[in-house]
Write an enzyme that holds these catalytic residues in place. Structure first.
Site, PDB file in Angstrom:
ATOM      1  N   GLU A  50      -2.610  12.232  25.653  1.00 47.26           N
ATOM      2  CA  GLU A  50      -3.133  10.888  25.386  1.00 47.26           C
ATOM      3  C   GLU A  50      -3.382  10.190  26.719  1.00 47.26           C
ATOM      4  N   GLY A  93      -3.355   5.848  19.182  1.00 46.22           N
ATOM      5  CA  GLY A  93      -4.813   5.726  19.172  1.00 46.22           C
ATOM      6  C   GLY A  93      -5.317   4.354  18.756  1.00 46.22           C
ATOM      7  N   LYS A 107      -4.155  -5.784  10.492  1.00 43.35           N
ATOM      8  CA  LYS A 107      -3.420  -6.161   9.276  1.00 43.35           C
ATOM      9  C   LYS A 107      -2.315  -7.159   9.593  1.00 43.35           C
ATOM     10  N   GLU A 110     -13.079  -8.448   7.979  1.00 37.12           N
ATOM     11  CA  GLU A 110     -11.622  -8.579   8.157  1.00 37.12           C
ATOM     12  C   GLU A 110     -11.293  -9.559   9.300  1.00 37.12           C
ATOM     13  N   VAL A 156     -30.773  -8.761  14.941  1.00 37.10           N
ATOM     14  CA  VAL A 156     -30.419  -9.454  16.187  1.00 37.10           C
ATOM     15  C   VAL A 156     -31.305  -8.945  17.328  1.00 37.10           C
ATOM     16  N   ASP A 165     -12.432  10.531  13.720  1.00 41.70           N
ATOM     17  CA  ASP A 165     -13.650   9.740  13.972  1.00 41.70           C
ATOM     18  C   ASP A 165     -14.683  10.502  14.805  1.00 41.70           C
ATOM     19  N   LEU A 224     -11.979   6.649   9.040  1.00 42.27           N
ATOM     20  CA  LEU A 224     -10.782   6.034   8.465  1.00 42.27           C
ATOM     21  C   LEU A 224      -9.541   6.792   8.914  1.00 42.27           C
ATOM     22  N   ALA A 225      -8.454   6.046   9.090  1.00 43.41           N
ATOM     23  CA  ALA A 225      -7.220   6.647   9.591  1.00 43.41           C
ATOM     24  C   ALA A 225      -6.699   7.733   8.648  1.00 43.41           C
ATOM     25  N   HIS A 247       3.306  -5.004 -17.661  1.00 46.60           N
ATOM     26  CA  HIS A 247       2.808  -6.378 -17.841  1.00 46.60           C
ATOM     27  C   HIS A 247       3.816  -7.351 -17.252  1.00 46.60           C
TER      28      HIS A 247
HETATM   29  P1  FAD Z   1      -8.373   7.342  17.412  1.00 48.24           P
HETATM   30  O1  FAD Z   1      -7.394   6.580  16.619  1.00 48.24           O
HETATM   31  O2  FAD Z   1      -9.529   6.628  17.987  1.00 48.24           O
HETATM   32  O3  FAD Z   1      -7.538   8.049  18.576  1.00 48.24           O
HETATM   33  C1  FAD Z   1      -8.149   8.798  19.570  1.00 48.24           C
HETATM   34  C2  FAD Z   1      -7.233   8.814  20.789  1.00 48.24           C
HETATM   35  O4  FAD Z   1      -7.741   9.762  21.715  1.00 48.24           O
HETATM   36  C3  FAD Z   1      -7.210   7.474  21.542  1.00 48.24           C
HETATM   37  O5  FAD Z   1      -5.881   7.051  21.723  1.00 48.24           O
HETATM   38  C4  FAD Z   1      -7.866   7.781  22.886  1.00 48.24           C
HETATM   39  O6  FAD Z   1      -7.308   7.058  23.966  1.00 48.24           O
HETATM   40  C5  FAD Z   1      -7.554   9.267  23.034  1.00 48.24           C
HETATM   41  N1  FAD Z   1      -8.479   9.973  23.917  1.00 48.24           N
HETATM   42  C6  FAD Z   1      -9.832   9.960  23.898  1.00 48.24           C
HETATM   43  N2  FAD Z   1     -10.335  10.794  24.823  1.00 48.24           N
HETATM   44  C7  FAD Z   1      -9.255  11.323  25.457  1.00 48.24           C
HETATM   45  C8  FAD Z   1      -9.116  12.264  26.513  1.00 48.24           C
HETATM   46  N3  FAD Z   1     -10.158  12.842  27.073  1.00 48.24           N
HETATM   47  N4  FAD Z   1      -7.875  12.581  26.918  1.00 48.24           N
HETATM   48  C9  FAD Z   1      -6.784  12.026  26.345  1.00 48.24           C
HETATM   49  N5  FAD Z   1      -6.857  11.153  25.335  1.00 48.24           N
HETATM   50  C10 FAD Z   1      -8.073  10.819  24.900  1.00 48.24           C
HETATM   51  N6  FAD Z   1      -8.962   2.688   9.325  1.00 48.24           N
HETATM   52  C11 FAD Z   1      -8.271   2.673   8.174  1.00 48.24           C
HETATM   53  O7  FAD Z   1      -8.156   3.697   7.509  1.00 48.24           O
HETATM   54  N7  FAD Z   1      -7.671   1.527   7.725  1.00 48.24           N
HETATM   55  C12 FAD Z   1      -7.766   0.366   8.408  1.00 48.24           C
HETATM   56  O8  FAD Z   1      -7.217  -0.650   7.976  1.00 48.24           O
HETATM   57  C13 FAD Z   1      -8.509   0.356   9.614  1.00 48.24           C
HETATM   58  N8  FAD Z   1      -8.628  -0.784  10.329  1.00 48.24           N
HETATM   59  C14 FAD Z   1      -9.315  -0.761  11.509  1.00 48.24           C
HETATM   60  C15 FAD Z   1      -9.449  -1.950  12.212  1.00 48.24           C
HETATM   61  C16 FAD Z   1     -10.134  -1.970  13.405  1.00 48.24           C
HETATM   62  C17 FAD Z   1     -10.273  -3.271  14.168  1.00 48.24           C
HETATM   63  C18 FAD Z   1     -10.689  -0.763  13.922  1.00 48.24           C
HETATM   64  C19 FAD Z   1     -11.409  -0.751  15.242  1.00 48.24           C
HETATM   65  C20 FAD Z   1     -10.573   0.421  13.219  1.00 48.24           C
HETATM   66  C21 FAD Z   1      -9.891   0.437  12.003  1.00 48.24           C
HETATM   67  N9  FAD Z   1      -9.769   1.589  11.240  1.00 48.24           N
HETATM   68  C22 FAD Z   1      -9.096   1.564  10.061  1.00 48.24           C
HETATM   69  C23 FAD Z   1     -10.352   2.872  11.686  1.00 48.24           C
HETATM   70  C24 FAD Z   1      -9.254   3.762  12.308  1.00 48.24           C
HETATM   71  O9  FAD Z   1      -8.649   3.067  13.378  1.00 48.24           O
HETATM   72  C25 FAD Z   1      -9.867   5.068  12.805  1.00 48.24           C
HETATM   73  O10 FAD Z   1     -10.584   5.684  11.759  1.00 48.24           O
HETATM   74  C26 FAD Z   1      -8.776   6.017  13.274  1.00 48.24           C
HETATM   75  O11 FAD Z   1      -8.020   5.442  14.297  1.00 48.24           O
HETATM   76  C27 FAD Z   1      -9.387   7.338  13.756  1.00 48.24           C
HETATM   77  O12 FAD Z   1      -8.362   8.167  14.175  1.00 48.24           O
HETATM   78  P2  FAD Z   1      -8.590   9.321  15.258  1.00 48.24           P
HETATM   79  O13 FAD Z   1      -7.272  10.012  15.410  1.00 48.24           O
HETATM   80  O14 FAD Z   1      -9.769  10.118  14.905  1.00 48.24           O
HETATM   81  O15 FAD Z   1      -8.984   8.567  16.607  1.00 48.24           O
HETATM   82  P1  NAD Z   2     -19.382  -0.830   9.426  1.00 46.65           P
HETATM   83  O1  NAD Z   2     -20.216   0.374   9.406  1.00 46.65           O
HETATM   84  O2  NAD Z   2     -18.354  -1.028   8.384  1.00 46.65           O
HETATM   85  O3  NAD Z   2     -20.295  -2.139   9.388  1.00 46.65           O
HETATM   86  C1  NAD Z   2     -21.295  -2.367  10.308  1.00 46.65           C
HETATM   87  C2  NAD Z   2     -22.274  -3.356   9.689  1.00 46.65           C
HETATM   88  O4  NAD Z   2     -23.173  -3.747  10.695  1.00 46.65           O
HETATM   89  C3  NAD Z   2     -23.091  -2.757   8.552  1.00 46.65           C
HETATM   90  O5  NAD Z   2     -23.048  -3.615   7.445  1.00 46.65           O
HETATM   91  C4  NAD Z   2     -24.490  -2.641   9.150  1.00 46.65           C
HETATM   92  O6  NAD Z   2     -25.514  -2.789   8.185  1.00 46.65           O
HETATM   93  C5  NAD Z   2     -24.488  -3.784  10.149  1.00 46.65           C
HETATM   94  N1  NAD Z   2     -25.417  -3.625  11.266  1.00 46.65           N
HETATM   95  C6  NAD Z   2     -25.732  -2.493  11.941  1.00 46.65           C
HETATM   96  N2  NAD Z   2     -26.596  -2.759  12.918  1.00 46.65           N
HETATM   97  C7  NAD Z   2     -26.849  -4.090  12.872  1.00 46.65           C
HETATM   98  C8  NAD Z   2     -27.676  -4.972  13.638  1.00 46.65           C
HETATM   99  N3  NAD Z   2     -28.393  -4.525  14.640  1.00 46.65           N
HETATM  100  N4  NAD Z   2     -27.682  -6.276  13.308  1.00 46.65           N
HETATM  101  C9  NAD Z   2     -26.933  -6.749  12.280  1.00 46.65           C
HETATM  102  N5  NAD Z   2     -26.143  -5.948  11.522  1.00 46.65           N
HETATM  103  C10 NAD Z   2     -26.101  -4.644  11.825  1.00 46.65           C
HETATM  104  O7  NAD Z   2     -18.738  -0.849  10.900  1.00 46.65           O
HETATM  105  P2  NAD Z   2     -17.584  -1.760  11.500  1.00 46.65           P
HETATM  106  O8  NAD Z   2     -17.301  -2.909  10.621  1.00 46.65           O
HETATM  107  O9  NAD Z   2     -17.963  -1.975  12.915  1.00 46.65           O
HETATM  108  O10 NAD Z   2     -16.363  -0.763  11.453  1.00 46.65           O
HETATM  109  C11 NAD Z   2     -16.403   0.474  12.181  1.00 46.65           C
HETATM  110  C12 NAD Z   2     -15.592   1.523  11.501  1.00 46.65           C
HETATM  111  O11 NAD Z   2     -14.211   1.196  11.515  1.00 46.65           O
HETATM  112  C13 NAD Z   2     -16.023   1.688  10.080  1.00 46.65           C
HETATM  113  O12 NAD Z   2     -16.466   3.008   9.904  1.00 46.65           O
HETATM  114  C14 NAD Z   2     -14.813   1.466   9.270  1.00 46.65           C
HETATM  115  O13 NAD Z   2     -14.620   2.472   8.329  1.00 46.65           O
HETATM  116  C15 NAD Z   2     -13.643   1.461  10.250  1.00 46.65           C
HETATM  117  N6  NAD Z   2     -12.755   0.363   9.866  1.00 46.65           N
HETATM  118  C16 NAD Z   2     -12.075   0.479   8.686  1.00 46.65           C
HETATM  119  C17 NAD Z   2     -11.292  -0.547   8.255  1.00 46.65           C
HETATM  120  C18 NAD Z   2     -10.561  -0.393   6.961  1.00 46.65           C
HETATM  121  O14 NAD Z   2     -10.433   0.725   6.483  1.00 46.65           O
HETATM  122  N7  NAD Z   2     -10.070  -1.462   6.362  1.00 46.65           N
HETATM  123  C19 NAD Z   2     -11.200  -1.714   8.982  1.00 46.65           C
HETATM  124  C20 NAD Z   2     -11.928  -1.825  10.150  1.00 46.65           C
HETATM  125  C21 NAD Z   2     -12.689  -0.763  10.583  1.00 46.65           C
END
Ligand code: FAD
Ligand code: NAD
Length: 466
Positions: free
Chosen positions: A32, A39, A50, A187, A237, A312, A319-320, A444
């Site tokens: 990492e 991550g 959250k 969110e 935009v 991802d 999604l996580a 219920h």
């Molecule tokens: P990541 O969690 O992105 O982890 C990748 C890791 O790899 C990072 O720590 C990075 O530093 C490390 N890394 C990268 N390159 C290197 C390298 N070369 N060497 C060493 N380390 C490296 N998903 C949900 O399911 N529920 C949610 O509620 C939700 N909320 C979210 C809210 C926000 C604001 C955001 C941004 C995302 C949210 N997501 C949510 C999406 C979720 O965070 C991702 O889908 C998930 O973290 C992906 O997991 P991952 O293990 O693929 O990658």
């Molecule tokens: P998203 O794909 O959910 O939404 C992006 C939005 O931006 C879409 O509605 C799209 O139509 C719009 N868009 C794209 N280009 C645009 C433009 N040029 N102008 C205006 N609107 C535009 O992506 P996000 O909200 O950035 O989230 C990224 C990822 O993180 C998602 O894949 C999501 O699954 C994950 N995430 C998940 C959770 C959760 O599970 N609760 C929470 C946060 C993030």
């Protein structure tokens, strides 16, 4: 150092994969680049968002709903620094938990940037520039994703920000402009709307949450408008400017007219892109797929034997829980087992209040595929539980095959929908019919009764309480 498996990236994909590999007896290394594990999800994603959603919901209830419950308090005030400090504490405890699990399972953790030297060797470079070479039989790429943006809306991390900066903003935005009406926009927009911000969403598509079932998008539009959101749909935009004291966003509406929005911050939330920078994929001969993803087959194998990619950084929902399932999948595959992952049944949740949750096919997808389906819905406001808690918005919608009655999709907006959706996931995993779901006894008073009633409605207009 010699390993059975080296995993690059400690997000929910990478660290869960490491745990399962260790359980299966493999000598495992996890790399990492940041000093904390977990991550995006634990550090700047799921967990901190959250934490702030929960804090802001408490404030909103104290400010707007306590009095109706007969609880009188002086006007509550927001202490944003304390809110952020609590969020940081939650993040830190959760990341420490992952470190504990690594130690407990005797997984070697390397802090530094990992990159391929060849298909069987990975180099780690730490913050001081010290290099360590790890030789390995297998490797898993779990490097996740980063925020995406388009030309003209480049984040400057000051006033034009991504979710990462937004999660650390120590003041409530007054006029927040959000580009993107997707999950992050709604969110994090909700957090600030509940704390008093005017939130103006600029969305390219004709609805918010355009990939979810249209019934969910419609209901969420009503819910969030009530919270004070303004939606500018069908807007493209053009550019975003930091004016020093705020931001100016120029967009084109559907008629091609220029519309200008002004605010104090602009959150760019237009999706995320796979992260593969500096990974040295070319040194191992690993092929890339479309849109910057690592190309994998149905078993998450890259074109190079023994190298896998998950989470991802590969195709599918970002999604996580999807990343976690893929982590377990490749660990078991490397151990010679025959794991299975049902991509159709990965639930999606939006953690607003009420929450939105979905699993399976949307009505739009069924229509496009020419499936003969039937639908049943039930409003949350018809539940005794909803009146007791004063949470009256939302609905549950069940889509089932018109001939076999098999449940094909469940979509809901409801308090605790994130938890409620699991009944549907379980039922669909066992290929339940709508009638099966309608005959299960539900406690219920609960919100889950809306699922039973929607199932009754889908079996032929048999909902009881409407
Ligand atoms: P990541 O969690 O992105 O982890 C990748 C890791 O790899 C990072 O720590 C990075 O530093 C490390 N890394 C990268 N390159 C290197 C390298 N070369 N060497 C060493 N380390 C490296 N998903 C949900 O399911 N529920 C949610 O509620 C939700 N909320 C979210 C809210 C926000 C604001 C955001 C941004 C995302 C949210 N997501 C949510 C999406 C979720 O965070 C991702 O889908 C998930 O973290 C992906 O997991 P991952 O293990 O693929 O990658
Ligand atoms: P998203 O794909 O959910 O939404 C992006 C939005 O931006 C879409 O509605 C799209 O139509 C719009 N868009 C794209 N280009 C645009 C433009 N040029 N102008 C205006 N609107 C535009 O992506 P996000 O909200 O950035 O989230 C990224 C990822 O993180 C998602 O894949 C999501 O699954 C994950 N995430 C998940 C959770 C959760 O599970 N609760 C929470 C946060 C993030």
């Amino acid at each position: 150092m010699n390993y059975d498996v080296v995993i690059i990236g400690s997000g929910p994909g990478g660290y869960v994969c490491a745990l399962r590999c260790a359980q299966l007896g493999m000598k495992t290394a996890l790399i990492e680049k940041y000093s904390t594990l977990g991550g995006t999800c634990l550090n700047v994603g799921c967990i901190p968002s959250k934490a702030l959603l929960d804090s802001s919901e408490h404030f909103h209830n104290a400010a707007h709903n306590f009095a109706k419950h007969g609880i009188e308090i002086n006007s509550p005030k927001v202490n944003m620094q304390q809110m952020i400090a609590r969020k940081n504490e939650v993040v830190s405890q959760t990341c420490d938990g992952v470190k504990y699990l690594m130690d407990k399972n005797k997984i070697d953790v390397y802090t530094g940037v990992g990159s391929f030297v060849s298909s069987t060797a990975v180099k780690v470079v730490d913050a001081e520039g010290k290099e360590t070479i790890l030789n390995t039989k297998n490797a898993v790429i779990a490097t996740g994703s980063k925020p995406n943006f388009f030309p003209g809306m480049e984040p400057d991390k000051d006033r034009i920000i991504t979710s990462t900066e937004m999660l650390n903003l120590e003041k409530v935005a007054e006029n927040l402009i959000v580009i993107g009406g997707g999950v992050i926009g709604l969110e994090l927009g909700s957090v600030h709307a509940r704390l008093g911000a005017n939130v103006n969403v600029i969305e390219f598509a004709d609805t918010i949450l355009p990939t979810m079932d249209s019934a969910v998008s419609k209901e969420m539009t009503k819910v969030l408008k009530k919270e004070g959101f303004k939606f500018n749909l069908g807007h493209r935009v053009q550019n975003v400017v930091n004016t020093g004291s705020g931001v100016k966003v120029t967009a084109l509406n559907k008629k091609g007219e220029e519309v200008v929005f002004e605010g104090d911050y602009c959150l760019v939330a237009v999706g995320r892109k796979p992260y593969t920078e500096g990974l040295g994929l070319e040194n191992a001969g690993i092929e890339m797929g479309e849109r910057g993803m690592v190309a994998v087959n149905d078993h998450l194998q890259t074109n190079v034997a023994g190298i896998y990619a998950i989470g991802d950084v590969v195709r599918g929902a970002m999604l996580a829980h999807k990343a976690e399932e893929e982590g377990v999948y490749v660990a078991e595959l490397m151990a010679g087992q025959k794991p299975h992952l049902n991509y159709n049944l990965i639930p999606g949740v939006v953690y607003t209040w009420p929450e939105a949750a979905s699993v399976g096919k949307t009505e739009e997808e069924l229509k496009a595929a020419g499936v003969n389906y039937k639908s049943g819905s039930f409003p949350i406001k018809a539940l005794g539980r909803a009146r007791a808690s004063m949470d009256l918005m939302g609905m549950v919608k069940i889509l089932a095959d018109a001939e076999t009655d098999e449940v094909l999709g469940v979509h809901m907006v409801s308090p605790r929908a994130a938890d409620m959706i699991m009944e549907a996931v379980t039922a669909m995993e066992y290929r339940a019919s709508a009638e099966d779901m309608s005959r299960i006894c539900h406690p219920h008073p609960t919100y889950t009764e809306a699922t039973k009633e929607a199932a009754l409605a889908a079996t032929g207009d048999r909902a009881l309480h409407i």
